[in-house]
Design a protein around this motif. Structure first.
Motif, PDB file in Angstrom:
ATOM      1  N   GLU A 119       1.007  -1.161  -0.300  1.00  0.00           N
ATOM      2  CA  GLU A 119      -0.042  -0.086  -0.125  1.00  0.00           C
ATOM      3  C   GLU A 119       1.053   1.107   0.124  1.00  0.00           C
ATOM      4  N   ASP A 120       1.948   0.869   0.856  1.00  0.00           N
ATOM      5  CA  ASP A 120       2.759   2.656   0.874  1.00  0.00           C
ATOM      6  C   ASP A 120       3.584   2.795  -0.632  1.00  0.00           C
ATOM      7  N   LYS A 121       3.924   1.108  -0.818  1.00  0.00           N
ATOM      8  CA  LYS A 121       4.823   1.598  -1.959  1.00  0.00           C
ATOM      9  C   LYS A 121       3.577   2.194  -3.703  1.00  0.00           C
ATOM     10  N   ASN A 122       2.310   1.773  -3.363  1.00  0.00           N
ATOM     11  CA  ASN A 122       1.277   2.375  -4.150  1.00  0.00           C
ATOM     12  C   ASN A 122       0.756   3.193  -4.193  1.00  0.00           C
ATOM     13  N   ARG A 123       1.052   4.357  -2.912  1.00  0.00           N
ATOM     14  CA  ARG A 123       0.688   6.007  -2.980  1.00  0.00           C
ATOM     15  C   ARG A 123       2.321   6.477  -3.533  1.00  0.00           C
ATOM     16  N   ARG A 124       3.444   5.690  -3.514  1.00  0.00           N
ATOM     17  CA  ARG A 124       4.271   6.677  -3.860  1.00  0.00           C
ATOM     18  C   ARG A 124       3.944   5.621  -5.771  1.00  0.00           C
ATOM     19  N   ARG A 125       3.654   5.249  -6.053  1.00  0.00           N
ATOM     20  CA  ARG A 125       3.652   5.501  -7.748  1.00  0.00           C
ATOM     21  C   ARG A 125       2.696   6.281  -8.055  1.00  0.00           C
ATOM     22  N   GLN A 126       1.528   6.074  -7.280  1.00  0.00           N
ATOM     23  CA  GLN A 126       0.780   6.847  -7.458  1.00  0.00           C
ATOM     24  C   GLN A 126       0.479   8.207  -7.480  1.00  0.00           C
ATOM     25  N   ASP A 127       1.356   9.001  -6.481  1.00  0.00           N
ATOM     26  CA  ASP A 127       2.368  10.050  -6.738  1.00  0.00           C
ATOM     27  C   ASP A 127       3.429  10.413  -8.237  1.00  0.00           C
ATOM     28  N   SER A 128       3.875   9.358  -7.920  1.00  0.00           N
ATOM     29  CA  SER A 128       5.184   9.809  -9.538  1.00  0.00           C
ATOM     30  C   SER A 128       3.700   9.173 -11.064  1.00  0.00           C
ATOM     31  N   ILE A 129       2.539   8.995 -10.453  1.00  0.00           N
ATOM     32  CA  ILE A 129       1.941   9.166 -11.857  1.00  0.00           C
ATOM     33  C   ILE A 129       1.393  10.507 -11.826  1.00  0.00           C
ATOM     34  N   ASP A 130       1.104  10.862 -10.918  1.00  0.00           N
ATOM     35  CA  ASP A 130       0.668  12.551 -10.733  1.00  0.00           C
ATOM     36  C   ASP A 130       1.678  13.073 -12.175  1.00  0.00           C
ATOM     37  N   ALA A 131       2.843  13.380 -10.658  1.00  0.00           N
ATOM     38  CA  ALA A 131       3.855  14.339 -11.444  1.00  0.00           C
ATOM     39  C   ALA A 131       4.108  13.898 -12.785  1.00  0.00           C
ATOM     40  N   MET A 132       4.109  11.968 -13.256  1.00  0.00           N
ATOM     41  CA  MET A 132       4.259  12.234 -14.619  1.00  0.00           C
ATOM     42  C   MET A 132       2.847  12.892 -15.819  1.00  0.00           C
ATOM     43  N   ARG A 133       1.826  12.729 -15.387  1.00  0.00           N
ATOM     44  CA  ARG A 133       1.181  13.606 -16.044  1.00  0.00           C
ATOM     45  C   ARG A 133       0.875  15.171 -16.658  1.00  0.00           C
ATOM     46  N   SER A 134       1.668  15.538 -14.954  1.00  0.00           N
ATOM     47  CA  SER A 134       1.876  16.793 -15.080  1.00  0.00           C
ATOM     48  C   SER A 134       3.131  17.278 -15.737  1.00  0.00           C
ATOM     49  N   GLU A 135       4.202  16.335 -15.995  1.00  0.00           N
ATOM     50  CA  GLU A 135       4.824  16.597 -17.308  1.00  0.00           C
ATOM     51  C   GLU A 135       4.701  16.420 -18.165  1.00  0.00           C
ATOM     52  N   ILE A 136       3.931  15.859 -18.859  1.00  0.00           N
ATOM     53  CA  ILE A 136       3.196  15.134 -19.868  1.00  0.00           C
ATOM     54  C   ILE A 136       2.258  16.180 -20.686  1.00  0.00           C
ATOM     55  N   LYS A 137       1.374  17.263 -19.425  1.00  0.00           N
ATOM     56  CA  LYS A 137       0.985  18.492 -20.041  1.00  0.00           C
ATOM     57  C   LYS A 137       1.790  19.100 -20.461  1.00  0.00           C
ATOM     58  N   ASP A 138       3.011  19.411 -19.647  1.00  0.00           N
ATOM     59  CA  ASP A 138       4.183  20.265 -19.568  1.00  0.00           C
ATOM     60  C   ASP A 138       4.906  19.928 -21.271  1.00  0.00           C
ATOM     61  N   GLU A 139       5.276  18.979 -20.905  1.00  0.00           N
ATOM     62  CA  GLU A 139       5.953  18.857 -22.896  1.00  0.00           C
ATOM     63  C   GLU A 139       5.288  18.923 -23.448  1.00  0.00           C
ATOM     64  N   ALA A 140       3.896  18.417 -23.447  1.00  0.00           N
ATOM     65  CA  ALA A 140       2.906  18.276 -25.297  1.00  0.00           C
ATOM     66  C   ALA A 140       2.359  20.009 -25.199  1.00  0.00           C
ATOM     67  N   SER A 141       2.862  20.702 -24.193  1.00  0.00           N
ATOM     68  CA  SER A 141       2.455  22.743 -24.159  1.00  0.00           C
ATOM     69  C   SER A 141       3.661  22.864 -24.684  1.00  0.00           C
ATOM     70  N   ASP A 142       4.741  22.155 -24.561  1.00  0.00           N
ATOM     71  CA  ASP A 142       6.338  22.858 -25.020  1.00  0.00           C
ATOM     72  C   ASP A 142       6.264  22.316 -26.301  1.00  0.00           C
ATOM     73  N   ARG A 143       5.604  20.788 -27.122  1.00  0.00           N
ATOM     74  CA  ARG A 143       6.548  20.525 -28.284  1.00  0.00           C
ATOM     75  C   ARG A 143       4.566  21.528 -29.140  1.00  0.00           C
ATOM     76  N   GLU A 144       3.369  21.922 -28.512  1.00  0.00           N
ATOM     77  CA  GLU A 144       2.680  22.980 -29.398  1.00  0.00           C
ATOM     78  C   GLU A 144       3.206  24.020 -29.540  1.00  0.00           C
ATOM     79  N   ASN A 145       4.620  25.058 -28.600  1.00  0.00           N
ATOM     80  CA  ASN A 145       4.850  25.946 -29.135  1.00  0.00           C
ATOM     81  C   ASN A 145       6.454  26.176 -29.704  1.00  0.00           C
ATOM     82  N   GLY A 146       6.990  24.570 -29.915  1.00  0.00           N
ATOM     83  CA  GLY A 146       7.488  24.596 -30.645  1.00  0.00           C
ATOM     84  C   GLY A 146       8.917  24.197 -29.942  1.00  0.00           C
ATOM     85  N   TYR A 147       8.928  23.989 -28.510  1.00  0.00           N
ATOM     86  CA  TYR A 147      10.206  24.056 -27.449  1.00  0.00           C
ATOM     87  C   TYR A 147      11.166  24.566 -27.740  1.00  0.00           C
ATOM     88  N   LYS A 148      10.687  25.905 -27.349  1.00  0.00           N
ATOM     89  CA  LYS A 148      11.405  27.351 -27.315  1.00  0.00           C
ATOM     90  C   LYS A 148      12.372  26.853 -25.720  1.00  0.00           C
TER      91      LYS A 148
END
Length: 77
Positions: free
Chosen positions: A48-77
């Motif tokens: 359960e502890d490990k899965n909580r950490r995994r969920q935190d990682s998923i949340d962070a990765m999803r946030s990074e996906i949004k940032d990367e997608a936005s950067d991609r749309e803006n041409g990686y400036k």
């Protein structure tokens, strides 16, 4: 060492890599939940502890996906 020959930062597939990492982490959570029924109370707590950490990682990765997608749309400036 000559650092001038380093590879340029290639971020073109970061979104896809992150999405794969999210999917793999979700699968790890699901697999670990299946094993919990066979685990001792102490092992269940660790899972359960490990899965909580995994969920935190998923949340962070999803946030990074949004940032990367936005950067991609803006041409990686």
């Amino acid at each position: 060492m000559n650092h001038q020959n380093s590879k340029p930062d290639d971020r073109s597939d970061n979104v896809e890599k992150l999405q794969d990492m999210v999917q793999n982490t979700i699968e790890n959570i699901e697999e670990s939940q299946e094993t919990m029924s066979f685990a001792s109370a102490e092992e269940r707590q660790r899972i359960e502890d490990k899965n909580r950490r995994r969920q935190d990682s998923i949340d962070a990765m999803r946030s990074e996906i949004k940032d990367e997608a936005s950067d991609r749309e803006n041409g990686y400036k």
